[in-house]
Design a protein around this motif. Structure first.
Motif, PDB file in Angstrom:
ATOM      1  N   ALA A  86       0.901  -1.414  -0.285  1.00  0.00           N
ATOM      2  CA  ALA A  86      -0.409  -0.765  -0.236  1.00  0.00           C
ATOM      3  C   ALA A  86       0.395   1.620  -0.356  1.00  0.00           C
ATOM      4  CB  ALA A  86      -0.685  -0.003   1.608  1.00  0.00           C
ATOM      5  N   ASP A  87       2.360   1.366   1.054  1.00  0.00           N
ATOM      6  CA  ASP A  87       2.663   2.149   0.988  1.00  0.00           C
ATOM      7  C   ASP A  87       4.339   1.731   0.979  1.00  0.00           C
ATOM      8  OD1 ASP A  87       3.231   4.780   1.145  1.00  0.00           O
ATOM      9  OD2 ASP A  87       2.152   5.877   2.657  1.00  0.00           O
ATOM     10  N   VAL A  88       5.176   2.476   0.490  1.00  0.00           N
ATOM     11  CA  VAL A  88       6.403   1.797   0.593  1.00  0.00           C
ATOM     12  C   VAL A  88       7.262   3.293   0.106  1.00  0.00           C
ATOM     13  CG1 VAL A  88       8.629   0.366  -0.598  1.00  0.00           C
ATOM     14  CG2 VAL A  88       6.287  -0.633  -0.105  1.00  0.00           C
ATOM     15  N   VAL A  89       8.221   3.212   1.356  1.00  0.00           N
ATOM     16  CA  VAL A  89       9.331   4.159   1.074  1.00  0.00           C
ATOM     17  C   VAL A  89      10.750   3.626   1.257  1.00  0.00           C
ATOM     18  CG1 VAL A  89      10.218   6.283   2.629  1.00  0.00           C
ATOM     19  CG2 VAL A  89       7.780   5.545   2.476  1.00  0.00           C
ATOM     20  N   GLU A  90      11.791   4.647   1.199  1.00  0.00           N
ATOM     21  CA  GLU A  90      13.104   3.782   0.435  1.00  0.00           C
ATOM     22  C   GLU A  90      13.763   4.468   1.200  1.00  0.00           C
ATOM     23  OE1 GLU A  90      14.130   1.033  -2.770  1.00  0.00           O
ATOM     24  OE2 GLU A  90      12.315   1.567  -3.274  1.00  0.00           O
ATOM     25  N   LEU A  91      15.069   4.366   1.435  1.00  0.00           N
ATOM     26  CA  LEU A  91      15.847   5.047   2.308  1.00  0.00           C
ATOM     27  C   LEU A  91      17.206   4.858   2.227  1.00  0.00           C
ATOM     28  CD1 LEU A  91      16.530   7.712   3.897  1.00  0.00           C
ATOM     29  CD2 LEU A  91      16.138   6.142   5.910  1.00  0.00           C
ATOM     30  N   GLU A  92      18.547   4.955   1.477  1.00  0.00           N
ATOM     31  CA  GLU A  92      19.173   4.869   1.525  1.00  0.00           C
ATOM     32  C   GLU A  92      20.489   5.770   2.583  1.00  0.00           C
ATOM     33  OE1 GLU A  92      22.816   2.901  -1.738  1.00  0.00           O
ATOM     34  OE2 GLU A  92      20.558   2.508  -1.895  1.00  0.00           O
ATOM     35  N   VAL A  93      21.492   5.087   3.853  1.00  0.00           N
ATOM     36  CA  VAL A  93      22.471   5.806   3.889  1.00  0.00           C
ATOM     37  C   VAL A  93      23.537   5.233   3.980  1.00  0.00           C
ATOM     38  CG1 VAL A  93      20.695   7.469   5.214  1.00  0.00           C
ATOM     39  CG2 VAL A  93      21.572   5.281   6.444  1.00  0.00           C
ATOM     40  N   PRO A  94      25.089   6.128   3.887  1.00  0.00           N
ATOM     41  CA  PRO A  94      25.920   5.780   4.395  1.00  0.00           C
ATOM     42  C   PRO A  94      25.969   4.442   5.726  1.00  0.00           C
ATOM     43  CG  PRO A  94      26.527   8.208   3.850  1.00  0.00           C
ATOM     44  CD  PRO A  94      25.026   7.569   3.823  1.00  0.00           C
TER      45      PRO A  94
END
Length: 141
Positions: free
Chosen positions: A13-21
């Motif tokens: 339904a709702d997806v958030v992607e985050l990439e950090v060091p």
């Protein structure tokens, strides 16, 4: 389609992607994103704080590596669906503590479901941790 820890989120339904060091300096960014999404999911303040602590611990477990290791990253996939908020965090290949260890006990106590494993991504082995909290009172009902 995105896959983390072998989960197909095509129909989420709702997806958030985050990439950090993969650095302790960026764990606060993941904690803040987690709290914001948990608030959007209408979790109680206590459940939001529990999830913030759990995500902090999970990220810390994934960034433990030698100082001379090459730079890497943490990938976070937040999925809000079917009455649950699931956070999949993957990072460099590390050995996770035994499931009877204190760190694992802390994680287990703070979320409704906890899983972990390893996967190969583009020829590199990565470690993942999946944390799930359910809408409503969750395990504290």
């Amino acid at each position: 389609m995105t896959e983390v820890g072998s989960v197909d989120v095509t129909h989420a339904a709702d997806v958030v992607e985050l990439e950090v060091p993969a650095s302790a300096a960026y764990v606060a960014v993941v904690r803040t994103a987690t709290a914001g999404l948990a608030a959007r999911f209408d979790l109680t303040l206590d459940r939001i704080e529990d999830l913030r602590i759990a995500i902090d611990e999970a990220c810390t477990l994934l960034i433990r590596r030698p100082a001379d290791a090459p730079p890497d990253h943490l990938s976070c996939l937040f999925t809000l669906a079917e009455g649950a908020l699931t956070v999949d965090v993957s990072g460099p290949d590390v050995e996770l503590p035994d499931r009877s260890a204190y760190a694992w006990a802390v994680l287990s106590a703070l979320v409704d479901s906890l899983e972990s494993g390893h996967e190969d991504v583009e020829g590199a082995r990565r470690t993942w941790i999946r944390l799930t909290v359910r809408a409503g009172a969750g395990q504290w009902a």
